[in-house]
Enzyme design. Structure first.
Site, PDB file in Angstrom:
ATOM      1  N   SER A 251       0.837  -1.193   0.000  1.00 49.65           N
ATOM      2  CA  SER A 251       0.000   0.000   0.000  1.00 49.65           C
ATOM      3  C   SER A 251       0.873   1.243   0.000  1.00 49.65           C
ATOM      4  O   SER A 251       2.004   1.225   0.498  1.00 49.65           O
ATOM      5  CB  SER A 251      -0.907   0.012   1.248  1.00 49.65           C
ATOM      6  OG  SER A 251      -1.590   1.236   1.372  1.00 49.65           O
TER       7      SER A 251
ATOM      8  N   TYR B 212      -2.201  -0.098  10.373  1.00 49.77           N
ATOM      9  CA  TYR B 212      -2.302  -0.535   8.976  1.00 49.77           C
ATOM     10  C   TYR B 212      -1.029  -0.181   8.215  1.00 49.77           C
ATOM     11  O   TYR B 212      -0.452  -1.014   7.511  1.00 49.77           O
ATOM     12  CB  TYR B 212      -3.512   0.117   8.318  1.00 49.77           C
ATOM     13  CG  TYR B 212      -3.656  -0.195   6.837  1.00 49.77           C
ATOM     14  CD1 TYR B 212      -4.029  -1.462   6.419  1.00 49.77           C
ATOM     15  CD2 TYR B 212      -3.416   0.782   5.872  1.00 49.77           C
ATOM     16  CE1 TYR B 212      -4.161  -1.758   5.068  1.00 49.77           C
ATOM     17  CE2 TYR B 212      -3.544   0.503   4.523  1.00 49.77           C
ATOM     18  CZ  TYR B 212      -3.913  -0.769   4.124  1.00 49.77           C
ATOM     19  OH  TYR B 212      -4.037  -1.049   2.772  1.00 49.77           O
TER      20      TYR B 212
END
Length: 247
Positions: free
Chosen positions: A127, A140
């Site tokens: 990501s 995250y």
């Protein structure tokens, strides 16, 4: 015919990847937790499926080999998040995030590397958050940063064996991911205009696999921002303050 194995394939980017690989002539094997959705997608892709939780399937790669034979591409796509301040996140959510996003793909990459043949490819969906962390995504971002650096090191280790490792670093994607990650809906709404189309991203990933690219970054301008952040973090955080606070 080459075979691709995709985790987290019951919806979102995983489902899009199944169709994109199928369109390019791959035999598709889907792994996910939602059996009904897996069956539906497998039918449209003329593929096979395995209902499994990647965090509880230590023998998953061996099961795939025993049931379906060798594979050429393994895609670690399964992921999750719950956006919140660290001080408000539960231990369970923090541990689950690390297990799903980092530990499971690391273990599966290891096991895949032990059986995949020369010319094979391991794809880890990371990501842009792993490059540029923002408030409410600390856990995250940490999990994706861990997977990104793991993948970069694994690429060096496997290169002499002719096995390639490719990372994918997307920004927000228009998928059900945000149903859990952003329960308030405010962040998803605020980035609606820049959300990536999962099928277009999936097509780019398949193209990247065939060309053995080092990484796929989307959208391109987010990666430019990540490069600036790496060089001038204080300045970038000051300039991007409004964007950081969207969650």
């Amino acid at each position: 015919m080459k075979r691709v194995v995709i985790t987290g394939a019951s919806s979102g980017l995983g489902a899009a990847l199944a169709h994109s690989f199928y369109e390019q002539g791959y035999n598709v094997l889907l792994i996910g937790r939602n059996e009904d959705r897996l069956k539906t997608i497998a039918t449209t892709c003329e593929g096979d499926w395995v209902c499994a939780d990647v965090t509880k399937s230590e023998a998953l790669v061996n099961e795939v080999i025993e049931r379906f034979g060798k594979f050429d591409v393994w895609v670690n796509n399964a992921g999750m998040a719950e956006f919140d301040f660290v001080t408000d996140q539960s231990t369970d959510v923090m541990e689950e995030t690390m297990r799903v996003n980092a530990v499971a793909p690391m273990l599966l990459s290891r096991d895949a590397a032990n059986v995949i043949e020369r010319g094979g490819v391991i794809v880890n969906i990371c990501s842009q958050a792993g490059k540029v962390p923002t408030p409410k995504s600390a856990v995250y971002a940490g999990s994706k940063a861990a997977l990104l650096q793991f993948s970069n090191a694994l690429r060096l280790e496997l290169k002499p064996r002719g096995i390639h490792v490719m990372t994918v670093n997307p920004g927000p994607i228009a998928t059900p991911f945000f149903d859990r990650a952003d329960k308030s809906g405010t962040y998803a709404d605020s980035v609606q205009g820049i959300m990536l189309d999962p099928k277009r991203l999936a097509d780019a990933i398949v193209k990247g696999v065939r060309k053995r690219k080092r990484e796929i970054n989307a959208p391109w301008w987010m990666n430019v921002g990540a490069n600036v952040y790496a060089i001038c973090p204080n300045m970038f955080e000051m300039l991007a303050k409004r964007g950081f606070e969207k969650k």
